[in-house]
Design a protein around this motif. Structure first.
Motif, mmCIF file in Angstrom:
data_model
loop_
_atom_site.group_PDB
_atom_site.id
_atom_site.type_symbol
_atom_site.label_atom_id
_atom_site.label_comp_id
_atom_site.label_asym_id
_atom_site.label_seq_id
_atom_site.Cartn_x
_atom_site.Cartn_y
_atom_site.Cartn_z
ATOM 1 N N ALA A 1 0.831 -1.209 0.000
ATOM 2 C CA ALA A 1 0.000 0.000 0.000
ATOM 3 C C ALA A 1 0.865 1.259 0.000
ATOM 4 C CB ALA A 1 -0.929 -0.005 1.204
ATOM 5 N N LEU A 2 1.901 1.245 0.818
ATOM 6 C CA LEU A 2 2.787 2.401 0.922
ATOM 7 C C LEU A 2 3.463 2.675 -0.419
ATOM 8 C CD1 LEU A 2 3.417 3.986 3.526
ATOM 9 C CD2 LEU A 2 5.551 2.747 3.681
ATOM 10 N N ASP A 3 3.977 1.598 -1.020
ATOM 11 C CA ASP A 3 4.675 1.705 -2.292
ATOM 12 C C ASP A 3 3.733 2.231 -3.371
ATOM 13 O OD1 ASP A 3 6.774 1.277 -4.103
ATOM 14 O OD2 ASP A 3 5.864 -0.599 -4.738
ATOM 15 N N GLN A 4 2.514 1.662 -3.400
ATOM 16 C CA GLN A 4 1.560 2.108 -4.425
ATOM 17 C C GLN A 4 1.111 3.536 -4.155
ATOM 18 O OE1 GLN A 4 -1.562 -0.759 -5.010
ATOM 19 N NE2 GLN A 4 -0.177 -2.203 -5.976
ATOM 20 N N GLY A 5 1.013 3.889 -2.865
ATOM 21 C CA GLY A 5 0.631 5.251 -2.508
ATOM 22 C C GLY A 5 1.646 6.255 -3.034
ATOM 23 N N PHE A 6 2.934 5.982 -2.780
ATOM 24 C CA PHE A 6 4.004 6.861 -3.270
ATOM 25 C C PHE A 6 3.945 6.980 -4.782
ATOM 26 C CE2 PHE A 6 6.921 5.659 0.502
ATOM 27 C CZ PHE A 6 6.405 6.717 1.234
ATOM 28 N N GLU A 7 3.773 5.835 -5.464
ATOM 29 C CA GLU A 7 3.778 5.846 -6.921
ATOM 30 C C GLU A 7 2.559 6.583 -7.472
ATOM 31 O OE1 GLU A 7 4.355 1.898 -8.435
ATOM 32 O OE2 GLU A 7 6.501 1.961 -8.010
ATOM 33 N N TRP A 8 1.434 6.443 -6.761
ATOM 34 C CA TRP A 8 0.211 7.113 -7.203
ATOM 35 C C TRP A 8 0.387 8.632 -7.131
ATOM 36 C CZ3 TRP A 8 -3.584 10.219 -4.897
ATOM 37 C CH2 TRP A 8 -4.766 10.343 -5.617
ATOM 38 N N ILE A 9 0.981 9.107 -6.041
ATOM 39 C CA ILE A 9 1.195 10.543 -5.882
ATOM 40 C C ILE A 9 2.142 11.058 -6.965
ATOM 41 C CG2 ILE A 9 2.197 12.322 -4.393
ATOM 42 C CD1 ILE A 9 1.254 10.548 -2.024
ATOM 43 N N ARG A 10 3.244 10.331 -7.176
ATOM 44 C CA ARG A 10 4.201 10.751 -8.202
ATOM 45 C C ARG A 10 3.558 10.748 -9.586
ATOM 46 N NH1 ARG A 10 9.888 10.179 -7.510
ATOM 47 N NH2 ARG A 10 10.012 9.162 -9.527
ATOM 48 N N VAL B 1 1.456 2.669 -13.378
ATOM 49 C CA VAL B 1 1.736 4.096 -13.403
ATOM 50 C C VAL B 1 2.725 4.332 -14.527
ATOM 51 C CG1 VAL B 1 1.283 4.528 -10.974
ATOM 52 C CG2 VAL B 1 3.549 3.814 -11.674
ATOM 53 N N CYS B 2 2.896 5.606 -14.918
ATOM 54 C CA CYS B 2 3.816 5.888 -16.018
ATOM 55 C C CYS B 2 5.243 5.599 -15.572
ATOM 56 C CB CYS B 2 3.673 7.334 -16.471
ATOM 57 S SG CYS B 2 4.071 8.517 -15.196
ATOM 58 N N GLN B 3 6.133 5.401 -16.560
ATOM 59 C CA GLN B 3 7.519 5.013 -16.249
ATOM 60 C C GLN B 3 8.197 5.998 -15.307
ATOM 61 O OE1 GLN B 3 9.453 2.368 -16.815
ATOM 62 N NE2 GLN B 3 7.688 1.310 -17.656
ATOM 63 N N ALA B 4 7.911 7.292 -15.501
ATOM 64 C CA ALA B 4 8.593 8.314 -14.706
ATOM 65 C C ALA B 4 8.163 8.285 -13.247
ATOM 66 C CB ALA B 4 8.323 9.689 -15.296
ATOM 67 N N ALA B 5 6.990 7.699 -12.973
ATOM 68 C CA ALA B 5 6.480 7.697 -11.609
ATOM 69 C C ALA B 5 6.912 6.478 -10.823
ATOM 70 C CB ALA B 5 4.958 7.771 -11.631
ATOM 71 N N LYS B 6 7.534 5.540 -11.528
ATOM 72 C CA LYS B 6 7.970 4.316 -10.858
ATOM 73 C C LYS B 6 8.938 4.652 -9.737
ATOM 74 C CE LYS B 6 6.662 0.486 -13.188
ATOM 75 N NZ LYS B 6 5.887 -0.469 -12.438
ATOM 76 N N LEU B 7 8.822 3.914 -8.647
ATOM 77 C CA LEU B 7 9.704 4.175 -7.515
ATOM 78 C C LEU B 7 10.280 2.859 -7.027
ATOM 79 C CD1 LEU B 7 10.296 6.859 -6.056
ATOM 80 C CD2 LEU B 7 8.749 6.101 -4.283
ATOM 81 N N PRO B 8 11.560 2.652 -7.080
ATOM 82 C CA PRO B 8 12.546 3.465 -7.797
ATOM 83 C C PRO B 8 12.331 3.323 -9.299
ATOM 84 C CG PRO B 8 13.571 1.813 -6.373
ATOM 85 C CD PRO B 8 12.132 1.477 -6.465
#
Lengths: 295, 249
Positions: free
Chosen positions: A91-100, A120-127
């Motif tokens: 959830a945390l990981d997806q939350g960060f990626e969703w915001i980005r 999510v788009c490539q640029a929003a991937k974390l890392p």
């Protein structure tokens, strides 16, 4: 590692083990001990500060803040750790990626959830997908620290909350009588005295935290238990130069010694800390210390 | 002229980006000869070799990632890596959640292994790894199923008598039986299960799947896949004809 390791089949027992225990996988195993120790070193203070913030919020005189603190303590303490670890990290990981994703890819029209997929788009991937593997591992470690801190922070908050209430009320009244305001009473009278009440509970938490580190593997961080299982498993000569049977028992025995050693060191450290905190306190421990020095 | 230079530069740039596309390959690292951790601590095995070759053919840069078997599908769909290449058999249940390439390993024969010929695989206790086709097969066979998180533990359960037999991929069991010094034996005939081993991808990732599919087809056609199969699984293993059909030897 040693020059004679090229052909382990011909070596005697001692040399065989000197090669076996220094091969690449074993270095990963040793490195994982450092990982676990680093996790403890980082998580303990962060969790304590989460706990402190939680306890402060819970005893706040401003109701919404107090509810927030109490809800944090109740919810996290009530949910099983393992459920929390499995749910939270994803959830945390997806939350960060969703915001980005929302910030970085405004012109993206496809839905983020497509059936089972989370896109999510490539640029929003974390890392970023192009980042080297160590960045991914550090990110996983960072998620682990946050998750551990949130979970253990809630327990610490409850302990500190209790510790704050255990400080004799007369102390606080005296502080007020001296004209201290609420803030001064809290920081100068309450906080220095509460530690001695909170320490037994906090030391329990520390012990539980030490033993909870194998949960790291759930978060994708390769910890000591993962490597012990992997290295101890049966190895056939087709896939390794060092074939052996099921040695998991020996590896886990080693972990047992490691954990017991950690426990002993922690006990000694906590005992010293307790002695130090009791000094000059109006508790039975403090009284004992006073008698020792005056006698 | 200036325009031409600019557009070639732009073309070179985009080509450069396309070249640097990193694909993260998720595997378990605990299932020799498909995938395992070698003495140097790196991922090795049949799938490592196939995967690296496929990436080379598709002009992709690949990075290998280890993940627990239990959570290998959830982590794929949430985007932590882009493919699963972990000895995963193609089944209808899995196909509902993710997509598979064509098989790069022919439909696998599974086999029962026990400590004696007398073991009862139809009514006794049989061990299998959690969430595998073998576990599904045991559950339907009438035997009592005990599941374990790793293949290693399924073998240990047979050795210490917790289970009467284990059902696993035959190729995983062969080296273990050979080196057990007679302690472990195969019982009964191999059981054909599943639709072969393929690479798993997100359902929305059709383009990547296409690239890998193409790579597998070309590897089947020029025989390079067969070489790898024989190298890792021995002479007796099933291979592919140049048209992609399965050849049993």
């Amino acid at each position: 590692m040693f020059s004679y390791c090229a052909d382990p089949d011909t070596l005697g027992t001692f040399r065989w083990f000197s090669c076996y225990l220094t091969n690449g996988v074993h270095w990963s195993f040793y490195l994982s001990f450092i990982k676990v120790l680093a996790l403890l070193a980082v998580t303990a203070p962060v969790a304590l500060s989460f706990g402190f913030a939680g306890a402060m919020a819970a005893r706040s005189h401003f109701p919404p803040l107090s509810w927030l603190g109490k809800a944090y303590i109740a919810i996290v303490r009530g949910v099983p750790d393992i459920a929390f670890f499995l749910f939270f990290v994803i959830a945390l990981d997806q939350g960060f990626e969703w915001i980005r994703h929302k910030v970085l890819c405004r012109d993206w029209t496809d839905p983020i959830r497509q059936g089972n997929d989370f896109l999510v788009c490539q640029a929003a991937k974390l890392p970023l997908g192009t980042a080297p593997e160590w960045v991914h591992e550090t990110y996983g470690f960072f998620l682990a620290v946050i998750t551990f801190s949130i979970v253990f922070g809630a327990f610490a908050a409850n302990v500190l909350f209790g510790g704050m209430r255990a400080v004799p009320h007369a102390q606080l009244e005296t502080a007020e009588a001296y004209g201290m305001n609420r803030r001064q009473t809290f920081w100068k009278i309450l906080v220095p005295q509460m530690w001695v009440y909170a320490l037994p509970g906090l030391s329990n938490l520390w012990m539980v935290l030490i033993k909870a580190t194998p949960l790291l593997f759930l978060l994708g961080v390769e910890d000591i238990v993962y490597w012990a299982r992997e290295l101890g498993g049966t190895k056939t000569s087709k896939f390794t130069q060092y074939p052996h049977g099921d040695w998991r028992m020996w590896y886990f025995l080693f972990l047992l010694i490691f954990y017991l050693g950690m426990t002993r060191i922690s006990e000694l450290g906590l005992e010293r800390l307790m002695r130090r905190l009791s000094h000059g306190q109006a508790t039975s421990g403090g009284e004992l210390l006073r008698k020792e020095t005056t006698a | 002229m200036k325009n031409l230079i600019l557009s070639t530069a732009a073309l070179a740039l985009t080509a450069g980006i396309a070249m640097a596309d990193t694909v993260r390959m998720g595997t378990e690292g605990a299932y020799p000869p498909y995938n395992f951790i070698n003495d140097a601590g790196e991922i090795d095995g049949f799938e490592r070799e196939v995967g690296d070759e496929l990436c080379k053919r598709a002009n992709l840069e690949c990075e290998w990632v280890k993940n627990d078997w239990d959570s290998i599908i959830p982590n794929l769909v949430s985007g932590n890596y882009d493919t699963i290449i972990a000895g995963m058999s193609i089944t209808d249940e899995r196909d509902e959640v993710i997509d598979f390439t064509q098989d790069y390993y022919p439909p696998t024969a599974s086999a029962y292994v026990a400590t004696s010929d007398a073991a009862d695989v139809k009514g006794g206790v049989v061990a299998a790894q959690t969430a595998t086709i073998q576990a599904g097969h045991v559950a339907e066979s009438g035997a009592t199923l005990v599941e374990f998180a790793t293949p290693e533990e399924t073998i240990a359960a047979v050795r210490n008598g917790e289970a009467d037999a284990v059902l696993a991929d035959r190729d995983y069991l062969v080296p273990l039986v050979e080196e057990s010094g007679g302690e472990l034996v195969f019982i009964g005939d191999p059981v054909p299960l599943g639709g072969g081993v393929g690479m798993g991808l997100r359902e929305s990732d059709g383009e990547l799947r296409g690239k890998f599919d193409e790579g597998i087809t070309s590897m089947k056609a020029d025989g390079s896949l067969n070489e790898m199969l024989i190298k890792w699984f021995g002479e007796g293993t099933a291979t592919y004809g140049s048209d992609g059909s399965v050849v049993t030897n």
